[in-house]
Design a protein around this motif. Structure first.
Motif, PDB file in Angstrom:
ATOM      1  N   ASP A  42      47.718  50.467  40.552  1.00  0.00           N
ATOM      2  CA  ASP A  42      47.560  49.929  39.195  1.00  0.00           C
ATOM      3  C   ASP A  42      48.808  50.184  38.351  1.00  0.00           C
ATOM      4  O   ASP A  42      49.292  49.289  37.661  1.00  0.00           O
ATOM      5  CB  ASP A  42      46.340  50.555  38.510  1.00  0.00           C
ATOM      6  CG  ASP A  42      45.028  50.141  39.150  1.00  0.00           C
ATOM      7  OD1 ASP A  42      45.022  49.163  39.933  1.00  0.00           O
ATOM      8  OD2 ASP A  42      44.011  50.798  38.876  1.00  0.00           O
ATOM      9  N   LYS A  43      49.326  51.392  38.420  1.00  0.00           N
ATOM     10  CA  LYS A  43      50.493  51.716  37.600  1.00  0.00           C
ATOM     11  C   LYS A  43      51.749  51.037  38.113  1.00  0.00           C
ATOM     12  O   LYS A  43      52.653  50.743  37.335  1.00  0.00           O
ATOM     13  CB  LYS A  43      50.681  53.225  37.519  1.00  0.00           C
ATOM     14  CG  LYS A  43      49.623  53.864  36.654  1.00  0.00           C
ATOM     15  CD  LYS A  43      49.882  55.314  36.402  1.00  0.00           C
ATOM     16  CE  LYS A  43      48.762  55.844  35.520  1.00  0.00           C
ATOM     17  NZ  LYS A  43      49.126  57.067  34.853  1.00  0.00           N
ATOM     18  N   SER A  44      51.825  50.776  39.411  1.00  0.00           N
ATOM     19  CA  SER A  44      53.013  50.111  39.932  1.00  0.00           C
ATOM     20  C   SER A  44      53.123  48.697  39.391  1.00  0.00           C
ATOM     21  O   SER A  44      54.223  48.188  39.199  1.00  0.00           O
ATOM     22  CB  SER A  44      53.009  50.105  41.460  1.00  0.00           C
ATOM     23  OG  SER A  44      51.961  49.306  41.945  1.00  0.00           O
ATOM     24  N   LYS A  45      51.995  48.087  39.084  1.00  0.00           N
ATOM     25  CA  LYS A  45      52.020  46.751  38.469  1.00  0.00           C
ATOM     26  C   LYS A  45      52.728  46.836  37.125  1.00  0.00           C
ATOM     27  O   LYS A  45      53.556  45.991  36.792  1.00  0.00           O
ATOM     28  CB  LYS A  45      50.599  46.230  38.293  1.00  0.00           C
ATOM     29  CG  LYS A  45      50.542  44.870  37.641  1.00  0.00           C
ATOM     30  CD  LYS A  45      49.120  44.417  37.463  1.00  0.00           C
ATOM     31  CE  LYS A  45      49.120  43.060  36.775  1.00  0.00           C
ATOM     32  NZ  LYS A  45      47.878  42.794  36.104  1.00  0.00           N
ATOM     33  N   MET A  73      46.250  46.843  47.915  1.00  0.00           N
ATOM     34  CA  MET A  73      45.003  46.506  47.224  1.00  0.00           C
ATOM     35  C   MET A  73      43.986  45.886  48.196  1.00  0.00           C
ATOM     36  O   MET A  73      42.779  45.989  47.970  1.00  0.00           O
ATOM     37  CB  MET A  73      45.276  45.527  46.078  1.00  0.00           C
ATOM     38  CG  MET A  73      46.166  46.086  44.982  1.00  0.00           C
ATOM     39  SD  MET A  73      45.441  47.455  44.100  1.00  0.00           S
ATOM     40  CE  MET A  73      44.094  46.661  43.281  1.00  0.00           C
ATOM     41  N   LYS A  74      44.461  45.255  49.251  1.00  0.00           N
ATOM     42  CA  LYS A  74      43.560  44.577  50.200  1.00  0.00           C
ATOM     43  C   LYS A  74      42.896  45.532  51.178  1.00  0.00           C
ATOM     44  O   LYS A  74      41.773  45.301  51.597  1.00  0.00           O
ATOM     45  CB  LYS A  74      44.329  43.523  50.996  1.00  0.00           C
ATOM     46  CG  LYS A  74      44.674  42.298  50.202  1.00  0.00           C
ATOM     47  CD  LYS A  74      45.436  41.306  51.060  1.00  0.00           C
ATOM     48  CE  LYS A  74      45.948  40.154  50.235  1.00  0.00           C
ATOM     49  NZ  LYS A  74      46.805  39.264  51.019  1.00  0.00           N
ATOM     50  N   ILE A  75      43.609  46.567  51.580  1.00  0.00           N
ATOM     51  CA  ILE A  75      43.068  47.445  52.617  1.00  0.00           C
ATOM     52  C   ILE A  75      42.042  48.384  52.000  1.00  0.00           C
ATOM     53  O   ILE A  75      42.280  48.996  50.977  1.00  0.00           O
ATOM     54  CB  ILE A  75      44.179  48.225  53.351  1.00  0.00           C
ATOM     55  CG1 ILE A  75      43.606  48.908  54.579  1.00  0.00           C
ATOM     56  CG2 ILE A  75      44.872  49.193  52.450  1.00  0.00           C
ATOM     57  CD1 ILE A  75      44.644  49.391  55.555  1.00  0.00           C
ATOM     58  N   HIS A  76      40.903  48.446  52.631  1.00  0.00           N
ATOM     59  CA  HIS A  76      39.832  49.343  52.176  1.00  0.00           C
ATOM     60  C   HIS A  76      39.220  49.970  53.414  1.00  0.00           C
ATOM     61  O   HIS A  76      38.809  49.277  54.334  1.00  0.00           O
ATOM     62  CB  HIS A  76      38.777  48.566  51.396  1.00  0.00           C
ATOM     63  CG  HIS A  76      37.710  49.451  50.836  1.00  0.00           C
ATOM     64  ND1 HIS A  76      37.947  50.297  49.781  1.00  0.00           N
ATOM     65  CD2 HIS A  76      36.433  49.649  51.191  1.00  0.00           C
ATOM     66  CE1 HIS A  76      36.839  50.965  49.512  1.00  0.00           C
ATOM     67  NE2 HIS A  76      35.905  50.588  50.360  1.00  0.00           N
ATOM     68  N   ARG A  96      54.421  51.859  52.937  1.00  0.00           N
ATOM     69  CA  ARG A  96      55.233  50.707  52.554  1.00  0.00           C
ATOM     70  C   ARG A  96      55.305  50.608  51.028  1.00  0.00           C
ATOM     71  O   ARG A  96      56.347  50.305  50.463  1.00  0.00           O
ATOM     72  CB  ARG A  96      54.646  49.424  53.146  1.00  0.00           C
ATOM     73  CG  ARG A  96      55.504  48.225  52.866  1.00  0.00           C
ATOM     74  CD  ARG A  96      55.117  47.031  53.715  1.00  0.00           C
ATOM     75  NE  ARG A  96      55.977  45.923  53.346  1.00  0.00           N
ATOM     76  CZ  ARG A  96      55.538  44.723  53.057  1.00  0.00           C
ATOM     77  NH1 ARG A  96      54.259  44.452  53.146  1.00  0.00           N
ATOM     78  NH2 ARG A  96      56.365  43.774  52.706  1.00  0.00           N
ATOM     79  N   MET A  97      54.193  50.904  50.375  1.00  0.00           N
ATOM     80  CA  MET A  97      54.149  50.900  48.916  1.00  0.00           C
ATOM     81  C   MET A  97      55.100  51.960  48.358  1.00  0.00           C
ATOM     82  O   MET A  97      55.881  51.679  47.453  1.00  0.00           O
ATOM     83  CB  MET A  97      52.711  51.166  48.461  1.00  0.00           C
ATOM     84  CG  MET A  97      52.527  51.264  46.994  1.00  0.00           C
ATOM     85  SD  MET A  97      52.486  49.644  46.282  1.00  0.00           S
ATOM     86  CE  MET A  97      51.970  50.081  44.651  1.00  0.00           C
ATOM     87  N   SER A  98      55.043  53.171  48.902  1.00  0.00           N
ATOM     88  CA  SER A  98      55.929  54.247  48.441  1.00  0.00           C
ATOM     89  C   SER A  98      57.395  53.873  48.642  1.00  0.00           C
ATOM     90  O   SER A  98      58.233  54.111  47.771  1.00  0.00           O
ATOM     91  CB  SER A  98      55.632  55.544  49.198  1.00  0.00           C
ATOM     92  OG  SER A  98      54.390  56.050  48.838  1.00  0.00           O
ATOM     93  N   SER A 125      58.036  59.760  35.394  1.00  0.00           N
ATOM     94  CA  SER A 125      57.351  61.045  35.292  1.00  0.00           C
ATOM     95  C   SER A 125      55.910  60.932  35.797  1.00  0.00           C
ATOM     96  O   SER A 125      55.427  61.791  36.537  1.00  0.00           O
ATOM     97  CB  SER A 125      57.361  61.502  33.834  1.00  0.00           C
ATOM     98  OG  SER A 125      56.619  62.676  33.681  1.00  0.00           O
ATOM     99  N   GLN A 126      55.236  59.867  35.409  1.00  0.00           N
ATOM    100  CA  GLN A 126      53.858  59.661  35.850  1.00  0.00           C
ATOM    101  C   GLN A 126      53.791  59.458  37.361  1.00  0.00           C
ATOM    102  O   GLN A 126      52.841  59.891  38.020  1.00  0.00           O
ATOM    103  CB  GLN A 126      53.239  58.460  35.147  1.00  0.00           C
ATOM    104  CG  GLN A 126      52.960  58.685  33.692  1.00  0.00           C
ATOM    105  CD  GLN A 126      52.397  57.436  33.037  1.00  0.00           C
ATOM    106  OE1 GLN A 126      51.883  56.544  33.700  1.00  0.00           O
ATOM    107  NE2 GLN A 126      52.491  57.377  31.718  1.00  0.00           N
ATOM    108  N   TYR A 127      54.791  58.801  37.906  1.00  0.00           N
ATOM    109  CA  TYR A 127      54.805  58.525  39.348  1.00  0.00           C
ATOM    110  C   TYR A 127      54.846  59.827  40.145  1.00  0.00           C
ATOM    111  O   TYR A 127      54.139  59.976  41.139  1.00  0.00           O
ATOM    112  CB  TYR A 127      55.988  57.628  39.710  1.00  0.00           C
ATOM    113  CG  TYR A 127      55.954  57.195  41.148  1.00  0.00           C
ATOM    114  CD1 TYR A 127      55.073  56.204  41.561  1.00  0.00           C
ATOM    115  CD2 TYR A 127      56.769  57.783  42.102  1.00  0.00           C
ATOM    116  CE1 TYR A 127      55.018  55.805  42.882  1.00  0.00           C
ATOM    117  CE2 TYR A 127      56.721  57.391  43.428  1.00  0.00           C
ATOM    118  CZ  TYR A 127      55.844  56.408  43.800  1.00  0.00           C
ATOM    119  OH  TYR A 127      55.784  56.021  45.115  1.00  0.00           O
TER     120      TYR A 127
END
Length: 188
Positions: A42-45, A73-76, A96-98, A125-127
């Motif tokens: 969410d925050k990466s958006k 977001m797709k993988i659950h 991959r996201m990181s 900082s939040q990351y």
């Protein structure tokens, strides 16, 4: 004799209840792992929007972040499906996201005007906090899995667990090579 039988019955009931509750602890811990990964997604958006608005930069990096976030977001993964293979697949998408966000930070370093944007600094900082919370959630998940696996693998819990069809759960594992300290050099 009746007292001994009553004590055995009470112990068996207590053990049965512990075996039945153990998967709930694993599911709860897994849920927290998912919550932390969701917060990062969410925050990466927001990060993408901040960077887009503050600098004209390499479009490929932004595209990678957007695609990685979409895949994340797709993988659950359900708690009942915590096999080593499924956890590895989940981790690959999260890695991959990181990596994409890391490349975005590297691009941002090339644009001093972006670093001056307060929202970007706040996100950096939040990351760090998000990554720490993910690590903590993974640690707690591994603790819950360890307690669960111990309960269903040792006597007499293994008897009840076997009758109920419980099997061991997979742990989060470090990626190969992470046991070696990184080589940090600033060149000559």
């Amino acid at each position: 004799v009746i007292g001994v039988i009553a004590l055995i019955a009470i112990y068996a009931i207590s053990l049965y209840n512990r075996v039945k509750r153990a998967p709930n602890a694993v599911e709860q811990a897994w849920g927290q792992v998912e919550v932390e990964y969701q917060a990062r997604a969410d925050k990466s958006k927001n990060l993408v929007e901040i960077v887009k608005g503050a600098a004209a930069y390499e479009g490929e990096t932004l595209k990678e972040v957007i695609e990685a976030r979409s895949q994340a977001m797709k993988i659950h993964l359900e708690a009942k499906d915590l096999t080593p293979e499924k956890i590895a697949e989940f981790e690959a998408v999260q890695q991959r996201m990181s990596s994409a966000i890391g490349r975005l930070f590297a691009v941002a370093e090339q644009y001093p005007q972006l670093q001056a944007v307060g929202a970007f600094r706040d996100f950096q900082s939040q990351y760090e906090g998000m990554e720490n919370r993910i690590a903590t959630a993974r640690f707690r998940f591994n603790e819950a899995v360890g307690a669960y696996n111990n309960l269903i693998s040792t006597f007499p819990g293994n008897i009840i667990a076997g009758q109920l069809g419980y099997t061991t759960k997979a742990f989060f594992k470090a990626k190969p090579g992470t046991e070696d300290a990184p080589d940090i050099s600033f060149g000559k």
